[in-house]
Design an enzyme around this catalytic site. Structure first.
Site, PDB file in Angstrom:
ATOM      1  CG  ASP A  34      -1.846  -5.831   8.747  1.00 56.25           C
ATOM      2  OD1 ASP A  34      -1.120  -5.706   9.757  1.00 56.25           O
ATOM      3  OD2 ASP A  34      -2.608  -4.940   8.335  1.00 56.25           O
ATOM      4  CB  ILE A  35       3.778  -6.501   9.810  1.00 54.77           C
ATOM      5  CG1 ILE A  35       3.512  -5.016   9.976  1.00 54.77           C
ATOM      6  CG2 ILE A  35       4.491  -6.821   8.501  1.00 54.77           C
ATOM      7  CD1 ILE A  35       4.780  -4.179  10.113  1.00 54.77           C
ATOM      8  CG  ASN A  86     -11.080   2.714   7.035  1.00 53.49           C
ATOM      9  OD1 ASN A  86     -12.217   2.275   6.943  1.00 53.49           O
ATOM     10  ND2 ASN A  86     -10.214   2.222   7.887  1.00 53.49           N
ATOM     11  CD  GLN A  93      -6.631   6.958   3.733  1.00 49.65           C
ATOM     12  OE1 GLN A  93      -7.507   7.784   3.502  1.00 49.65           O
ATOM     13  NE2 GLN A  93      -5.761   6.590   2.822  1.00 49.65           N
ATOM     14  CG  HIS A  99      -4.523   0.788   3.190  1.00 54.06           C
ATOM     15  ND1 HIS A  99      -4.409   2.151   3.292  1.00 54.06           N
ATOM     16  CD2 HIS A  99      -4.852   0.341   4.421  1.00 54.06           C
ATOM     17  CE1 HIS A  99      -4.656   2.525   4.535  1.00 54.06           C
ATOM     18  NE2 HIS A  99      -4.931   1.445   5.240  1.00 54.06           N
ATOM     19  CG  PHE A 100      -9.148  -2.271  -0.835  1.00 51.38           C
ATOM     20  CD1 PHE A 100     -10.528  -2.213  -0.944  1.00 51.38           C
ATOM     21  CD2 PHE A 100      -8.387  -1.431  -1.636  1.00 51.38           C
ATOM     22  CE1 PHE A 100     -11.135  -1.339  -1.837  1.00 51.38           C
ATOM     23  CE2 PHE A 100      -8.985  -0.556  -2.524  1.00 51.38           C
ATOM     24  CZ  PHE A 100     -10.360  -0.511  -2.623  1.00 51.38           C
ATOM     25  CG  HIS A 101      -7.177  -3.521   6.282  1.00 50.16           C
ATOM     26  ND1 HIS A 101      -6.046  -3.836   7.007  1.00 50.16           N
ATOM     27  CD2 HIS A 101      -7.220  -2.177   6.200  1.00 50.16           C
ATOM     28  CE1 HIS A 101      -5.437  -2.713   7.355  1.00 50.16           C
ATOM     29  NE2 HIS A 101      -6.127  -1.696   6.877  1.00 50.16           N
TER      30      HIS A 101
END
Length: 141
Positions: A34-35, A86, A93, A99-101
Site C-alpha cells: 500500500d502506498i 469492505n 469501500q 481489494h483486501f488489506h
C-alpha cells in the site's frame, strides 16, 4: 462486470500502467504494498478481474485470494494482523474494485486502530429472531 475498467486504479495496476511494488502475483491475484500504509508491510490484494464487490467476484478468484492473504500475512513477520475487506460505500469501500488489506499489527499504536475498551455494538435478540434470520439467509443461498 467486465474483465477490466480503464478508469479503475487497480485495473491499471494489474495491467502495469500504474507501477506497484508487488509482493506476490498469481494467475488470479496481485498483492502489492500500500502506498499509504498504516503499518510496515501493509499490503493490498486485488483480483486480476474487475469486480466492484465480493458478490461480483467469480469463485476461482476468491479462492485464490485466501492462500495469497496467508502468504502475505506470514511474510510481514507480524504475529498479529488484520485482514480487512469492505463492500460498498456504506461499508467504507473507497475504490470500486474488490481489494483486501493485510495490515500487520506490531504494537497498540500501529496498524488498524480500534478502541480496545469498546466492544462491537451488539443487538439484543431472542432465539426466535435468530431462527427467522437464518431461514431468510438460507432461502437466499
Amino acid at each position: 462486470m467486465s474483465h477490466s475498467d480503464e478508469k479503475c486504479i487497480f485495473c491499471l495496476i494489474v495491467k502495469g500502467t500504474i507501477p506497484s511494488l508487488k509482493v506476490i502475483e498469481t494467475e488470479h491475484s496481485v498483492a502489492f504494498l500500500d502506498i499509504s500504509p498504516v503499518s510496515e508491510g501493509h499490503t493490498q490484494i486485488i483480483p486480476k478481474i474487475h469486480a466492484v464487490t465480493i458478490a461480483e467476484l467469480p469463485d476461482e478468484y476468491l479462492a485464490d485470494i485466501g492462500p495469497v492473504a496467508k502468504k502475505v500475512a506470514l511474510a510481514t513477520g507480524a504475529n498479529a494482523y488484520n485482514i480487512l475487506q469492505n463492500n460498498g460505500k456504506l461499508a467504507f469501500q473507497h475504490v470500486d474494485h474488490v481489494h483486501f488489506h493485510i495490515i500487520p499489527k506490531t504494537s497498540e499504536k500501529d496498524g488498524l486502530i480500534l478502541d480496545i475498551n469498546t466492544n462491537w455494538p451488539q443487538m439484543k435478540v431472542e432465539k426466535e429472531e435468530l431462527v427467522a434470520v437464518l431461514e431468510k439467509m438460507k432461502a437466499r443461498m
